[in-house]
Write an enzyme that holds these catalytic residues in place. Structure first.
Site, mmCIF file in Angstrom:
data_model
loop_
_atom_site.group_PDB
_atom_site.id
_atom_site.type_symbol
_atom_site.label_atom_id
_atom_site.label_comp_id
_atom_site.label_asym_id
_atom_site.label_seq_id
_atom_site.Cartn_x
_atom_site.Cartn_y
_atom_site.Cartn_z
ATOM 1 N N ARG A 155 0.862 -1.180 0.000
ATOM 2 C CA ARG A 155 0.000 0.000 0.000
ATOM 3 C C ARG A 155 0.896 1.226 0.000
ATOM 4 N NH1 ARG A 155 2.322 1.980 3.679
ATOM 5 N NH2 ARG A 155 0.703 3.550 3.736
ATOM 6 N N GLY A 156 0.251 2.396 -0.201
ATOM 7 C CA GLY A 156 1.042 3.610 -0.404
ATOM 8 C C GLY A 156 1.154 3.811 -1.910
ATOM 9 N N ALA A 157 0.830 5.040 -2.352
ATOM 10 C CA ALA A 157 0.672 5.276 -3.794
ATOM 11 C C ALA A 157 1.870 4.812 -4.649
ATOM 12 C CB ALA A 157 0.356 6.745 -4.023
ATOM 13 N N ARG B 88 -7.315 -0.834 -6.950
ATOM 14 C CA ARG B 88 -7.619 0.277 -6.029
ATOM 15 C C ARG B 88 -7.787 1.551 -6.866
ATOM 16 N NH1 ARG B 88 -4.280 1.046 -0.652
ATOM 17 N NH2 ARG B 88 -6.262 1.894 0.068
ATOM 18 N N GLN C 208 -2.054 2.399 9.948
ATOM 19 C CA GLN C 208 -0.768 2.549 9.249
ATOM 20 C C GLN C 208 0.224 3.366 10.080
ATOM 21 O OE1 GLN C 208 -3.752 2.793 7.848
ATOM 22 N NE2 GLN C 208 -3.769 2.196 5.701
ATOM 23 N N ASP D 293 -2.281 10.517 -2.347
ATOM 24 C CA ASP D 293 -2.564 9.489 -3.355
ATOM 25 C C ASP D 293 -2.877 10.097 -4.718
ATOM 26 O OD1 ASP D 293 -3.280 8.336 -0.577
ATOM 27 O OD2 ASP D 293 -2.820 6.651 -1.898
ATOM 28 N N ASN E 152 -5.785 12.114 0.341
ATOM 29 C CA ASN E 152 -4.880 11.289 1.152
ATOM 30 C C ASN E 152 -5.730 10.482 2.138
ATOM 31 O OD1 ASN E 152 -2.194 10.428 1.820
ATOM 32 N ND2 ASN E 152 -2.360 11.586 3.718
ATOM 33 N N LYS E 153 -5.087 9.660 2.895
ATOM 34 C CA LYS E 153 -5.756 8.756 3.848
ATOM 35 C C LYS E 153 -6.832 9.472 4.658
ATOM 36 C CE LYS E 153 -5.444 5.264 4.307
ATOM 37 N NZ LYS E 153 -6.412 4.348 3.666
HETATM 38 O O1 MRU Z 1 -4.633 2.947 2.138
HETATM 39 P P1 MRU Z 1 -3.155 3.211 2.052
HETATM 40 O O2 MRU Z 1 -2.400 2.700 3.227
HETATM 41 O O3 MRU Z 1 -2.588 2.772 0.727
HETATM 42 O O4 MRU Z 1 -3.059 4.795 2.086
HETATM 43 C C1 MRU Z 1 -1.798 5.369 1.922
HETATM 44 C C2 MRU Z 1 -1.782 6.838 2.031
HETATM 45 O O5 MRU Z 1 -2.815 7.485 2.155
HETATM 46 C C3 MRU Z 1 -0.449 7.515 1.884
HETATM 47 O O6 MRU Z 1 -0.395 8.666 2.664
HETATM 48 C C4 MRU Z 1 -0.248 7.889 0.408
HETATM 49 O O7 MRU Z 1 -0.396 6.769 -0.406
HETATM 50 C C5 MRU Z 1 1.066 8.501 0.165
HETATM 51 S S1 MRU Z 1 2.315 7.260 0.191
HETATM 52 C C6 MRU Z 1 3.837 7.838 -0.078
#
Ligand code: MRU
Length: 357
Positions: free
Chosen positions: A55-57, A98, A205, A246, A256-257
């Site tokens: 996970r994470g963009a 996703r 996270q 994201d 973002n999250k």
């Molecule tokens: O649902 P996730 O854990 O994939 O969400 C991740 C985030 O929101 C991060 O802040 C975002 O992807 C930036 S990662 C460098």
């Protein structure tokens, strides 16, 4: 060569490509179990992304790029046209895992574009090109982390309290993270500061990943629950917020999250600078504003349970948007690998890409 020792030497990498084998760290098991799982087909990679094992963009984009390679390896006997069509179909499939992080869509388009550009060749040459492109995406993501570190580290001054939300760390990218890259470099440069990591409900996270990876690197990190953010700001302990994203829309709105919007509103109220760090590939000039960013809605089970243990009464009604959109007027600056973009974002982002060409 960038300094490679900014993260802890025993921190596992999110994605590894070894002799044409794809290994992805199962982040749902962190921090207690460190398990690299081998992936041999696109379906496995799809589920790994969907279940947030990776996970994470940026990390999702890298994983999907290699995911395409492991699947297409089976189709080297096809004609070049059939191979290209297959690649398009598998890329579309992986892209559906996703919706919010644009890096996934960006990586899939880039992979398909790379083989479409080639003169008519054999399927096995097209396959080789897919690998070259996936490795290039991976390597660029590493270099970008160092760019983000350089661009953002001066924002972190001696004795500051820096809040972050979710995990935009090494685990979310190929090496230093986005929001955490300036933290790693400032720490390396001897600046003393504290990081406050919001736990990040529902999937923790911040608790499981950000606190773990920063602490391992020797950074002074304190875990707080999401509901403590306002109090920490009110009591003067926070001087700066840096988060990842994201997707950045063309007008500077930032997804973002879930929970990030609340942090941004608080930061505005308490007059605390709120920065967003991301690679250029997270900026989506084809999405005009935050209203146009697709927001992933996840299963309610993720909030009626805590890491698998039921906490809500059976049949409790839920909503579970996984991301929110912070309007551009709450964003002090967007840290990219090349520069920090400030308001007005519609002009700033357009100029950024014009200059980058
Ligand atoms: O649902 P996730 O854990 O994939 O969400 C991740 C985030 O929101 C991060 O802040 C975002 O992807 C930036 S990662 C460098």
């Amino acid at each position: 060569m960038p300094p490679v020792n900014l993260i802890a030497s025993d921190l596992p990498l999110s994605v590894e490509w070894k002799e044409e084998g794809l290994f992805i760290l199962d982040q749902t098991r962190l921090p207690h179990d460190v398990i690299m799982e081998k992936h041999d087909n696109a379906e496995q990679v799809w589920y790994t992304i969907q279940q947030l094992k990776v996970r994470g963009a940026p990390a999702i984009g890298v994983a999907a790029a290699y995911g395409l390679c492991v699947e297409l390896k089976k189709y080297k006997d096809l004609s070049p046209d059939e191979f290209i069509q297959k690649t398009i179909n598998v890329a579309r499939y992986l892209d559906s895992s996703r919706p919010t992080a644009v890096n996934l869509n960006w990586a899939m388009k880039r992979m398909v574009g790379a083989i479409m550009e080639m003169k008519v060749v054999s399927a096995s040459e097209l396959y080789k090109k897919l690998i070259v492109e996936a490795e290039a995406i991976h390597e660029e993501d590493r270099q970008i982390s160092y760019g983000l570190a350089k661009m953002g580290s001066d924002l972190i001054k001696e004795n500051m309290g820096v809040m972050t939300h979710c995990n935009a760390g090494s685990l979310a990218t190929s090496i230093l993270g986005t929001a955490t890259a300036p933290m790693y470099l400032a720490h390396h440069d001897g600046i003393k500061f504290k990081v406050y990591a919001n736990e990040t409900r529902p999937l923790f996270q911040g608790t499981r990943l950000t606190s773990w990876e920063l602490d391992k690197a020797g950074i002074d990190v304190t875990l707080i629950t999401d509901s403590m953010a306002a109090h920490m700001m009110a009591s003067g302990e926070i001087d700066l917020v840096i988060v990842g994203t994201d997707r950045v829309a063309a007008n500077g709105d930032v997804a973002n999250k879930i929970g990030t919007l609340g942090v941004a509103i608080l930061a505005k109220y308490f007059d605390i600078p709120f920065y967003v760090a991301c690679p250029s590939s997270t900026i989506d000039m084809n999405t005009p504003s935050g209203k146009d960013i697709p927001i992933e809605e996840r299963s309610g089970d993720e909030i009626t349970t805590i890491l698998g243990n039921p906490v809500a009464a059976k049949n409790t009604k839920t909503r579970s948007p996984a991301f929110d959109v912070t309007p551009n007027e709450l964003v002090t600056g967007i840290i990219t690998e090349n520069t920090i973009i400030t308001r007005p974002y519609d002009k700033g982002l357009k100029d950024y890409f014009k200059e980058k060409k």
